[in-house]
Design an enzyme around this catalytic site. Structure first.
Site, mmCIF file in Angstrom:
data_model
loop_
_atom_site.group_PDB
_atom_site.id
_atom_site.type_symbol
_atom_site.label_atom_id
_atom_site.label_comp_id
_atom_site.label_asym_id
_atom_site.label_seq_id
_atom_site.Cartn_x
_atom_site.Cartn_y
_atom_site.Cartn_z
ATOM 1 N N LYS A 295 0.947 -1.158 -0.030
ATOM 2 C CA LYS A 295 0.073 0.070 -0.081
ATOM 3 C C LYS A 295 0.889 1.219 0.116
ATOM 4 O O LYS A 295 0.661 2.273 -0.822
ATOM 5 C CB LYS A 295 -1.067 0.108 1.214
ATOM 6 C CG LYS A 295 -1.892 1.316 1.406
ATOM 7 C CD LYS A 295 -2.585 1.279 2.666
ATOM 8 C CE LYS A 295 -1.549 1.847 3.675
ATOM 9 N NZ LYS A 295 -2.014 2.393 4.736
ATOM 10 N N ASP B 172 -6.250 0.822 1.113
ATOM 11 C CA ASP B 172 -6.347 1.242 2.428
ATOM 12 C C ASP B 172 -7.957 0.724 2.987
ATOM 13 O O ASP B 172 -8.675 -0.028 2.185
ATOM 14 C CB ASP B 172 -6.087 2.712 2.669
ATOM 15 C CG ASP B 172 -7.337 3.447 2.054
ATOM 16 O OD1 ASP B 172 -8.128 3.000 1.407
ATOM 17 O OD2 ASP B 172 -7.245 5.031 2.359
#
Length: 391
Positions: A259, A277
């Site tokens: 991420k 997320d």
């Protein structure tokens, strides 16, 4: 006298109930005749009792040889063998009569089997419905997903990463610090951190206790201090103090996962990536783009729905929508611009007036999360966030 003895012997010797013919009947006279008739009467009763038994045996045997004089001859023993044909013939009759009873369960089983089959058939469509609402095909899903992205692009034309940064080093550090806190809190904290440690070399040589004190407002400050100092040392030792522009290199840095790496690649190097997320995960499942829960699998599933060139902006659109309208607990369904395309419409407040009260940031006339947002955001009516400690 000799006639009496002969008659007695002749009658006593008759086993099959046969009477001796001749002299006894013609020679009977006086007391001798009466005595002979008395003796004849007794055997005749036994013979009468034996005749029904013999008749029953003959009827039971039903064999042609039973009419012969022999009483306990071999044919009497063979009668069981002669009974077997009748018994065998009788057996099929019993089976024939019981066959319908045994075959009766077979139709019942055949009836039950289709029920089980039909009950299990909806299992596959059930999964399809969970992944694609209303039996949505793969092509229809792709079209709906891309239409949602286009709608969100019109709603958030100024979407951008909500972390303040000036270079890739500041962005990778800020992204690591954003775990378990808001971007606003990170933006309020990093100015002091970068003012004191502007380069990877400076942060790599920093006193951990001093860094912890600066990062305290972000939460988990000890672990975050270890991560940012560790990644700074790795940048200095392995990459000459420069942030690498490849995914396989970025994920080797302490505290950097896929991420964080995609945030850096997409916003600092212009290389497309999907940022999965918590907001992104929640919304793509609500929209039935995928039912996966693992971030890597979500990334792969959603990435397959869009061209690679759309990945970075797609991430911004989804995350912005999740923070402003499609909240985790109380989504503002009544104020959602993509409500007609959302399978989860109705999970939140559907009344337009009440839904407006749930909006956040610029949608509610409030400041955003960046202290120094892009000019496009300010031109669209957005407001900069206040610095740390400001009223």
């Amino acid at each position: 006298m000799s006639a009496e003895r002969d008659s007695a012997v002749g009658e006593q010797g008759s086993d099959g109930g046969r009477k001796t013919a001749g002299a006894p009947r013609t020679a009977a006279a006086g007391t001798g005749a009466s005595a002979a008739s008395a003796k004849k009467a007794a055997p005749s009763k036994k013979a009468a009792a034996r005749k029904p038994a013999a008749a029953k045996k003959a009827a039971a045997e039903k064999t042609p040889g039973a009419t012969k004089p022999g009483h306990r001859q071999a044919p009497a023993k063979k009668t069981p063998a002669k009974k077997t044909p009748s018994a065998k013939k009788a057996a099929p009759a019993k089976k024939a009569s019981s066959a319908p009873l045994r075959k009766a369960p077979a139709p019942r089983k055949q009836v039950v089997a289709p029920k089980k089959a039909t009950a299990s058939v909806p299992a596959a469509p059930a999964k399809t419905v969970a992944a694609h609402p209303q039996g949505e095909s793969r092509t229809a899903l792709v079209r709906r997903a891309r239409r949602i992205n286009r709608e969100l692009a019109e709603v958030y034309p100024y979407a951008h990463p909500e972390l303040d940064f000036e270079n890739p080093f500041q962005l990778v550090v800020a992204t690591v610090l954003s775990a378990q806190t808001t971007d606003l809190r990170v933006n309020q904290t990093t100015p002091a951190l970068f003012a004191k440690y502007p380069t990877p070399e400076d942060l790599a040589a920093a006193n951990p206790e001093e860094v912890e004190e600066i990062l305290r407002p972000t939460g988990f400050f000890r672990a975050k201090t270890k991560s940012v100092i560790g990644l700074s040392k790795a940048l200095v030792e392995q990459f000459g103090g420069e942030v690498p522009g490849r995914l396989e290199d970025l994920v080797k840095l302490p505290g950097v996962g896929r991420k964080t790496a995609f945030v850096v690649l997409g916003n600092a190097f212009g290389r497309p990536g999907i940022t999965v997320d918590t907001h992104f995960q929640r919304l793509v499942r609500r929209w039935k783009w995928t039912d996966e829960t693992d971030p890597d699998k979500i990334e792969a599933a959603v990435g397959a729905l869009f061209p690679k060139s759309d990945w970075t902006d797609l991430s911004h659109h989804v995350i912005w929508h999740g923070r402003r309208i499609c909240h985790a607990r109380k989504p503002a369904c009544g104020a959602c611009p993509i409500a007609p395309l959302c399978p989860a419409y109705g999970e939140g407040e559907t009344d337009p007036e009440k839904a407006k009260k749930l909006l956040k940031y610029e949608k509610a006339g409030q400041p955003g999360q960046r202290l120094r947002p892009p000019q496009a955001y300010l031109d669209a009516g957005g407001r900069a966030a206040p610095p740390l400690g400001a009223g």
